[in-house]
Design a protein around this motif. Structure first.
Motif, PDB file in Angstrom:
ATOM      1  N   ASN A  44       0.825  -1.211   0.000  1.00  0.00           N
ATOM      2  CA  ASN A  44       0.000   0.000   0.000  1.00  0.00           C
ATOM      3  C   ASN A  44       0.861   1.264   0.000  1.00  0.00           C
ATOM      4  N   PHE A  45       1.933   1.231   0.798  1.00  0.00           N
ATOM      5  CA  PHE A  45       2.834   2.397   0.863  1.00  0.00           C
ATOM      6  C   PHE A  45       3.554   2.587  -0.463  1.00  0.00           C
ATOM      7  N   ARG A  46       4.007   1.437  -1.037  1.00  0.00           N
ATOM      8  CA  ARG A  46       4.677   1.496  -2.342  1.00  0.00           C
ATOM      9  C   ARG A  46       3.749   2.100  -3.385  1.00  0.00           C
ATOM     10  N   GLU A  47       2.495   1.675  -3.346  1.00  0.00           N
ATOM     11  CA  GLU A  47       1.523   2.142  -4.337  1.00  0.00           C
ATOM     12  C   GLU A  47       1.322   3.659  -4.236  1.00  0.00           C
ATOM     13  N   VAL A  48       1.068   4.157  -3.006  1.00  0.00           N
ATOM     14  CA  VAL A  48       0.761   5.582  -2.893  1.00  0.00           C
ATOM     15  C   VAL A  48       1.980   6.458  -3.153  1.00  0.00           C
ATOM     16  N   SER A  50       4.586   5.800  -5.037  1.00  0.00           N
ATOM     17  CA  SER A  50       5.103   5.742  -6.407  1.00  0.00           C
ATOM     18  C   SER A  50       4.135   6.378  -7.403  1.00  0.00           C
ATOM     19  N   TYR A  51       2.962   6.759  -6.944  1.00  0.00           N
ATOM     20  CA  TYR A  51       2.001   7.417  -7.826  1.00  0.00           C
ATOM     21  C   TYR A  51       2.555   8.783  -8.225  1.00  0.00           C
ATOM     22  N   TRP A  52       2.386   9.176  -9.485  1.00  0.00           N
ATOM     23  CA  TRP A  52       3.031  10.398 -10.008  1.00  0.00           C
ATOM     24  C   TRP A  52       2.628  11.661  -9.247  1.00  0.00           C
ATOM     25  N   LYS A  53       1.409  11.655  -8.665  1.00  0.00           N
ATOM     26  CA  LYS A  53       0.926  12.860  -7.995  1.00  0.00           C
ATOM     27  C   LYS A  53       1.508  13.036  -6.586  1.00  0.00           C
ATOM     28  N   PHE A  54       2.087  11.916  -6.043  1.00  0.00           N
ATOM     29  CA  PHE A  54       2.489  11.969  -4.632  1.00  0.00           C
ATOM     30  C   PHE A  54       3.522  13.065  -4.322  1.00  0.00           C
ATOM     31  N   PRO A  55       4.613  13.173  -5.122  1.00  0.00           N
ATOM     32  CA  PRO A  55       5.598  14.227  -4.814  1.00  0.00           C
ATOM     33  C   PRO A  55       4.966  15.620  -4.844  1.00  0.00           C
ATOM     34  N   GLY A 249      -7.090   0.547   1.607  1.00  0.00           N
ATOM     35  CA  GLY A 249      -5.719   0.209   2.013  1.00  0.00           C
ATOM     36  C   GLY A 249      -4.779   1.363   1.719  1.00  0.00           C
ATOM     37  N   ALA A 250      -4.877   1.934   0.518  1.00  0.00           N
ATOM     38  CA  ALA A 250      -4.023   3.054   0.136  1.00  0.00           C
ATOM     39  C   ALA A 250      -4.357   4.281   0.981  1.00  0.00           C
ATOM     40  N   ALA A 251      -5.656   4.524   1.236  1.00  0.00           N
ATOM     41  CA  ALA A 251      -6.064   5.668   2.065  1.00  0.00           C
ATOM     42  C   ALA A 251      -5.476   5.524   3.456  1.00  0.00           C
ATOM     43  N   ALA A 252      -5.513   4.304   4.001  1.00  0.00           N
ATOM     44  CA  ALA A 252      -4.959   4.065   5.325  1.00  0.00           C
ATOM     45  C   ALA A 252      -3.455   4.339   5.331  1.00  0.00           C
ATOM     46  N   ALA A 253      -2.774   3.915   4.270  1.00  0.00           N
ATOM     47  CA  ALA A 253      -1.330   4.159   4.164  1.00  0.00           C
ATOM     48  C   ALA A 253      -1.043   5.657   4.137  1.00  0.00           C
ATOM     49  N   MET A 254      -1.850   6.427   3.350  1.00  0.00           N
ATOM     50  CA  MET A 254      -1.684   7.889   3.288  1.00  0.00           C
ATOM     51  C   MET A 254      -1.879   8.500   4.677  1.00  0.00           C
ATOM     52  N   ALA A 255      -2.920   8.024   5.378  1.00  0.00           N
ATOM     53  CA  ALA A 255      -3.208   8.567   6.712  1.00  0.00           C
ATOM     54  C   ALA A 255      -2.023   8.340   7.637  1.00  0.00           C
ATOM     55  N   LEU A 256      -1.400   7.148   7.540  1.00  0.00           N
ATOM     56  CA  LEU A 256      -0.253   6.869   8.404  1.00  0.00           C
ATOM     57  C   LEU A 256       0.958   7.718   8.024  1.00  0.00           C
ATOM     58  N   ILE A 257       1.111   7.987   6.721  1.00  0.00           N
ATOM     59  CA  ILE A 257       2.224   8.854   6.287  1.00  0.00           C
ATOM     60  C   ILE A 257       2.057  10.246   6.889  1.00  0.00           C
TER      61      ILE A 257
END
Lengths: 281, 346
Positions: A44-48, A50-55, A249-257
C-alpha cells in the motif's frame, strides 16, 4: 473510596472512550495499511508513494505549511503582545479576533471563495474601480500562484486565532518584574521581547506550534473549496483514495504517512524549543 | 559623585495621591533607607528614581544631572527587586551579566566582572546553575551581584530581604551593608522593617501617607522622633504616650504626677520609651496587666490612669499582674508632642 484508587476510577470513562473510539480504529487503520488481504506487506505504501501525484501533493502540503505557519506565528505573537498591553476592551478585541475559530474550515473556504471567484467581491471591486473590463476567473490552473495565495490567506485568517489564544495565556503568565528588571538593566523593548518574552514563552510556543503544524498537514476543506483539484494536498489524496478510488488500504497508508510527518515535526518542535535542563519556566 | 536630589516630587494615581511634594537630598555614597508601612509611598518614590514610574510633578537629579526624563538605562542606576526577578531561563552567569551584555561589553570584560561580583557575593560556584536550582538566599545574592556588576552610581533596593527567613535576613543584612560600603555607591533601600533600617542606614527617611515625616540618622530618629507617628512606628515596643496638662511655668501633670517640661499653655502629650523607665520611690503609678519575660529583659504592659503603658525592666525583677509599680522616667529622654500638629515640641 480509597484516595489512591479514586483518580484512576475517575479517568476510567475517558480512557475507555478513547480506547474504543480512537485506539481501536487506529489499530484497524494500521492493520489495513499494512495488508492487502494476504498478511503483512508494504504494498500500500509502495503504491501511494510511487504514484506520479504523490511528490506534488507532498510538496504542496509542505509549501503551504511553510508559508502559513511562520506568518501565523508572527501575527499571533504581535496580536498577543498588543492584547496584553491593552487596559480596556481587551476581552472584546480578543473575542473579535477569535471569531474565525468558530467557523468550520469548509465554511471559511467558501467565504474566501466568495471573495476570489469570478462573480466575487474582489472582481466586483476591481471592475468598479476600472482595473479590469470584465470579471476575470482568478482561481484557474493558469494562476497557480494566486490559488496558493488565496488558500494561504484563508488559512491565515481562519487558524491564527488558535495560536493567539495559547500565546495570550502564556504571555499573561510572565511576571511583570522580569520586564522591569530587563528595562532597568538596559534592554530595549525589542530586546525585552527577544530576551525575555520569547524564551519564557517557550512552553506556550511549543503547544501552539505543535497544534498548528499538525493542523497544517491535515489541511483539506479550505483547499477543496478554493483550489479544487488545482492544488492537490496529502489529505485530499487520502480522500480520493478512500471515496473516489475505493482503495481503503491506500487511504490508510496515506493517513499513516501524514501521521508520521506530524509526529516527526512535533519532535523537531519540541527539541528546538526545549527548556534547558535545570531551567524552570 | 552621585548625589541624588529629589525636588518637589508628587505622584497621583487617578484620584489617589501617593506622594505629596517630596524633597530629599541623598549624599554621595550615602546609604539612605526609606522606611514606612505598606502603602506609604516608599516603593513609588524608589520606582520614580528608577524610572519605572513617572512623577506627576517634580524633578530627580543624580550627580548634578536631571534624569527624570531619561529611560532607566541612562540613569546610572541598578536595582534589586523584592522578588529578585532573577531570570529563570538564564544561568546565574548570564543573569549577572545581563546588563553588561545589554551594554555590548566584550566577552572577556563580561566574564571578568561577573566572576568578580560573584566572588564578592560568594556565589562563584553557582555560575552554571539556573534560578530554579537555587535557594531563596542564593537567588537574593544573584540579584545583588547583577546590580553590582553594573558598577552603578546608584543602587536601588526594594525590600530585598523581605522574602528571606529571619536568620538569613540577619546574615544578609550585615553582608549587604559591608558589600555596599565597599562598592562606593549611593544606595536607596526601601523597607518596612525598622530593625533593618536602624542597622543598615546612614540616614532613615520615615514615610507616612505619601510624605517624608523625618529624615535623619537612625539614632536621631530613635531618640528625637520629629512626630508622633515616628515615635510610634520606630522602636519595639513603641514609645509610650500620656496626656499632659499644664500647671504653668513649665510644670506639667502627667498620670497624676508633677513633671518638668516645656513652657506652654496648651495640652501636650508626654512621651517616653519603655526602656527609659526605672522603678523608683517616686514616679508614675502603673498597674501591671501583662508580664512577658523575654530573657534579656522583662516587658511589662501596664495601665496608667486608663492609658496603655509599657515598660522594659530588668529581667531580675519579679512583677505579677496586678502589682502597682512606681516608674520614674529618665528625664533627659522625655519627649513632648503637640496633639494638634502631632509634631515634637522642643
Amino acid at each position: 473510596m480509597n484516595a489512591r484508587v479514586l483518580p484512576y476510577v475517575l479517568i476510567l470513562p475517558v480512557t475507555l472512550f478513547l480506547c474504543l473510539f480512537f485506539l481501536y480504529p487506529f489499530l484497524l487503520v494500521s492493520k489495513q495499511a499494512f495488508s492487502t488481504g494476504s498478511g503483512f506487506t508494504l504494498d500500500n505504501f509502495r503504491e501511494v508513494t510511487s504514484y506520479w501525484k504523490f511528490p506534488t501533493t507532498l510538496r504542496n502540503t509542505f509549501l503551504l505549511a511553510a508559508a502559513v505557519v511562520p506568518v501565523q506565528l508572527a501575527l499571533a505573537l504581535l496580536m498577543a503582545t498588543m492584547v496584553n498591553k491593552m487596559q480596556k476592551g481587551r476581552d472584546l478585541i480578543l473575542y473579535v479576533w477569535t471569531i474565525p475559530l468558530g467557523i468550520s474550515d469548509l465554511a471559511a473556504g467558501i467565504i474566501w471563495l466568495a471573495i476570489f471567484e469570478q462573480s466575487g467581491f474582489l472582481n466586483s471591486m476591481m471592475n468598479g474601480l476600472g482595473i479590469v473590463d470584465k470579471p476575470v476567473n482568478l482561481l484557474t490552473f493558469q494562476n497557480p500562484g494566486l490559488v496558493f495565495l488565496a488558500i494561504a490567506l484563508a488559512e491565515i485568517w481562519r487558524a491564527t486565532a488558535i495560536m493567539l489564544v495559547i500565546l495570550v495565556a502564556g504571555i499573561g503568565l510572565i511576571p511583570k518584574e522580569y520586564y522591569e528588571a530587563a528595562e532597568v538593566f538596559g534592554a530595549s523593548p525589542w530586546k525585552r521581547f527577544t530576551r525575555i518574552t520569547l524564551p519564557l514563552l517557550r512552553p506556550s510556543l511549543q503547544t501552539a506550534l505543535v497544534l498548528r503544524v499538525i493542523l497544517a498537514f491535515e489541511i483539506f476543506a479550505v483547499v477543496a473549496a478554493l483550489g479544487g483539484t488545482l492544488f492537490p494536498v496529502l489529505m485530499g489524496e487520502t480522500y480520493a483514495y478512500q471515496f473516489d478510488l475505493l482503495n481503503s488500504g491506500a487511504a490508510a497508508a496515506m493517513a499513516l504517512i501524514i501521521l508520521a510527518i506530524s509526529i516527526g515535526f512535533t519532535l523537531i518542535i519540541l527539541r528546538l524549543l526545549r527548556v534547558p535542563k535545570g531551567a524552570t519556566i | 559623585m552621585a548625589e541624588i536630589q529629589i525636588k518637589n516630587v508628587a505622584k497621583t494615581f487617578g484620584a489617589y495621591q501617593a506622594l505629596h511634594d517630596i524633597n530629599l537630598t541623598i549624599q554621595d555614597q550615602e546609604f539612605m533607607v526609606l522606611l514606612g508601612a505598606s502603602g506609604c509611598g516608599k516603593t513609588t518614590l524608589l520606582r520614580i528614581v528608577a524610572g519605572l514610574e513617572t512623577a506627576t510633578t517634580g524633578e530627580v537629579w543624580i550627580g548634578g544631572r536631571r534624569i527624570d526624563h531619561l529611560p532607566p538605562k541612562d540613569r546610572g542606576i541598578a536595582m534589586v527587586f523584592q522578588n529578585y526577578a532573577v531570570f529563570p531561563h538564564l544561568t546565574v552567569f548570564e543573569n549577572i551579566g545581563f546588563g553588561l551584555r545589554m551594554q555590548k561589553l566584550p566577552n572577556d570584560e563580561v566574564k571578568r566582572r561577573v566572576e568578580r561580583t560573584a566572588e564578592l557575593m560568594h556565589i562563584e560556584q553557582l555560575l552554571k546553575r539556573y534560578s530554579g536550582e537555587l535557594s531563596g538566599g542564593q537567588r537574593q545574592r544573584v540579584a545583588v551581584a547583577r546590580a553590582l556588576a553594573m558598577e552603578p552610581d546608584v543602587i536601588l533596593m526594594d525590600e530585598p530581604l523581605s522574602n528571606l527567613d529571619a536568620l538569613l535576613r540577619m546574615e544578609m543584612r550585615a553582608e549587604l551593608k559591608g558589600v555596599l560600603a565597599e562598592s562606593n555607591t549611593t544606595a536607596i533601600y526601601v523597607t518596612h522593617d525598622q530593625v533593618e533600617a536602624m542597622s543598615m542606614a546612614d540616614r532613615i527617611s520615615v514615610m507616612h501617607q505619601g510624605k517624608i515625616v523625618q529624615a535623619a540618622s537612625p539614632i536621631e530618629v530613635y531618640r528625637n522622633p520629629a512626630a508622633e507617628f515616628v515615635a510610634g512606628f520606630i522602636g519595639n515596643p513603641p514609645m509610650n504616650f500620656l496626656p499632659a496638662t499644664p500647671s504653668g511655668n513649665g510644670k506639667w501633670t502627667v498620670g497624676g504626677q508633677d513633671m518638668n517640661g516645656p513652657v506652654s499653655s496648651e495640652t501636650l502629650k508626654f512621651a517616653i520609651r519603655p526602656e527609659d523607665l526605672r522603678p523608683s520611690e517616686t514616679g508614675l503609678k502603673a498597674t501591671a496587666k501583662v508580664v512577658e519575660p523575654l530573657g534579656a529583659h522583662l516587658l511589662v504592659t501596664c495601665d496608667v490612669e486608663g492609658a496603655l503603658f509599657r515598660a522594659v525592666l530588668d529581667s531580675d525583677m519579679t512583677v505579677k499582674p496586678g502589682d502597682v509599680l512606681t516608674l520614674a522616667p529618665q528625664t533627659d529622654r522625655v519627649r513632648w508632642f503637640n496633639p494638634e500638629t502631632t509634631l515634637a515640641v522642643a
